[in-house]
Design a protein around this motif. Sequence first.
Motif, short mmCIF file in Angstrom:
data_model
loop_
_atom_site.label_atom_id
_atom_site.label_comp_id
_atom_site.label_asym_id
_atom_site.label_seq_id
_atom_site.Cartn_x
_atom_site.Cartn_y
_atom_site.Cartn_z
N VAL A 169 -14.84 42.40 -26.19
CA VAL A 169 -13.93 41.70 -25.29
C VAL A 169 -12.52 42.28 -25.45
O VAL A 169 -12.16 42.76 -26.53
CB VAL A 169 -13.94 40.18 -25.59
N ILE A 170 -11.76 42.23 -24.37
CA ILE A 170 -10.36 42.67 -24.40
C ILE A 170 -9.47 41.44 -24.38
O ILE A 170 -9.64 40.56 -23.54
CB ILE A 170 -10.03 43.56 -23.20
N LEU A 171 -8.53 41.38 -25.30
CA LEU A 171 -7.51 40.34 -25.31
C LEU A 171 -6.22 40.98 -24.84
O LEU A 171 -5.77 41.98 -25.42
CB LEU A 171 -7.33 39.76 -26.71
N LEU A 172 -5.62 40.43 -23.83
CA LEU A 172 -4.45 41.04 -23.20
C LEU A 172 -3.29 40.07 -23.23
O LEU A 172 -3.45 38.89 -22.89
CB LEU A 172 -4.80 41.40 -21.75
N GLN A 173 -2.09 40.55 -23.62
CA GLN A 173 -0.93 39.67 -23.64
C GLN A 173 0.36 40.45 -23.40
O GLN A 173 0.49 41.60 -23.82
CB GLN A 173 -0.83 38.95 -24.99
N PRO A 174 1.32 39.82 -22.70
CA PRO A 174 2.66 40.41 -22.61
C PRO A 174 3.39 40.18 -23.93
O PRO A 174 3.16 39.18 -24.60
CB PRO A 174 3.31 39.62 -21.47
N SER A 175 4.28 41.10 -24.28
CA SER A 175 4.94 41.01 -25.58
C SER A 175 6.38 41.49 -25.48
O SER A 175 6.67 42.50 -24.85
CB SER A 175 4.19 41.86 -26.61
N ASP A 219 12.14 42.04 -19.64
CA ASP A 219 12.89 40.81 -19.41
C ASP A 219 11.92 39.73 -18.97
O ASP A 219 11.45 39.71 -17.84
CB ASP A 219 13.96 41.03 -18.34
N TRP A 220 11.62 38.81 -19.87
CA TRP A 220 10.62 37.78 -19.59
C TRP A 220 10.99 36.94 -18.38
O TRP A 220 10.13 36.56 -17.59
CB TRP A 220 10.43 36.89 -20.82
N MET A 221 12.27 36.62 -18.24
CA MET A 221 12.71 35.77 -17.12
C MET A 221 12.48 36.46 -15.78
O MET A 221 12.13 35.82 -14.78
CB MET A 221 14.19 35.42 -17.26
N VAL A 222 12.66 37.75 -15.76
CA VAL A 222 12.51 38.52 -14.52
C VAL A 222 11.05 38.88 -14.28
O VAL A 222 10.54 38.75 -13.16
CB VAL A 222 13.37 39.80 -14.56
N ASP A 223 10.36 39.31 -15.32
CA ASP A 223 9.04 39.91 -15.17
C ASP A 223 7.87 38.94 -15.27
O ASP A 223 6.75 39.28 -14.85
CB ASP A 223 8.85 41.02 -16.20
N LEU A 224 8.09 37.74 -15.83
CA LEU A 224 6.96 36.83 -16.05
C LEU A 224 7.05 35.52 -15.29
O LEU A 224 6.01 34.87 -15.06
CB LEU A 224 6.81 36.53 -17.55
N MET A 225 8.23 35.10 -14.90
CA MET A 225 8.33 33.87 -14.11
C MET A 225 7.71 34.09 -12.74
O MET A 225 8.01 35.08 -12.08
CB MET A 225 9.79 33.44 -13.97
N PRO A 226 6.83 33.19 -12.28
CA PRO A 226 6.20 33.38 -10.97
C PRO A 226 7.13 33.15 -9.80
O PRO A 226 6.87 33.62 -8.70
CB PRO A 226 5.05 32.36 -10.99
N TRP A 227 8.21 32.43 -10.03
CA TRP A 227 9.24 32.19 -9.01
C TRP A 227 10.52 31.74 -9.72
O TRP A 227 10.50 31.38 -10.89
CB TRP A 227 8.78 31.13 -7.99
#
Length: 229
Positions: A23-29, A61-69
């Motif tokens: 299995v692959i475990l994937l996460q932003p970091s 940049d988590w705020m820019v790259d991960l927030m859906p809106w």
Amino acid sequence: MNCRESIIGGKVCRFFESGQPSVILLQPSARHETATLLGEAEQIAALSGTPFLLVAFDVDDWMVDLMPWPDKNISRKEQAGKRGTVTLDYVLLTLLPEIRAQYGPVPVIFGGYSLGGLFALWASSQTDTFTAVAAASPSVWIEGWIPYADAHPVMASAVYLSLGKEEEHVKNRAIKKVGNCLRKEFELLGNQLGSECCTLVWEEGNHFTDNEGRLARAFAGILLYLREK
């Protein structure tokens, strides 16, 4: 644990391989988490006993790259919440094809902490690529999340949620909604997937307590669920 680093599509990706991965475990970091990733991977291995490949890809940049809106209660940056689809496209069109070229079509569990957990939940409502989601302390208090989650069910087969017991006991009126929002998210997921496919765990401490351990337990919890299924 076999560890290596590679640049894929212009992003630094860190690989932690435990045995022959099933299995692959994937996460932003974030880059400041680099020092804790090995410990996280070792905890997953110890808790689950499942061979896996953990891939952590850098997010600038988590705020820019991960927030859906956008949500000004989280960030007032002009670009906040405007690149979530770009990040998801990177995962689907660049990162995963590169991984699967080497490891084959093994299942993928998408996980993350805080905004990373929120992004994993959102991503799983956009595509059926992910078998399961591991969301530790996800930022489900973002404005509009619960109506969105109600109207856009996840396409994963199982979801693990967790939250620190102290996270809802803060002065910030926006953030203190997180407990009730997560309870509602858990209820929605139960209705969408079936209660046996959803887990909600209350951890000790606040939002900054044992981040790597919480995410490790979330990934391990999903791995154990899938193994027993």
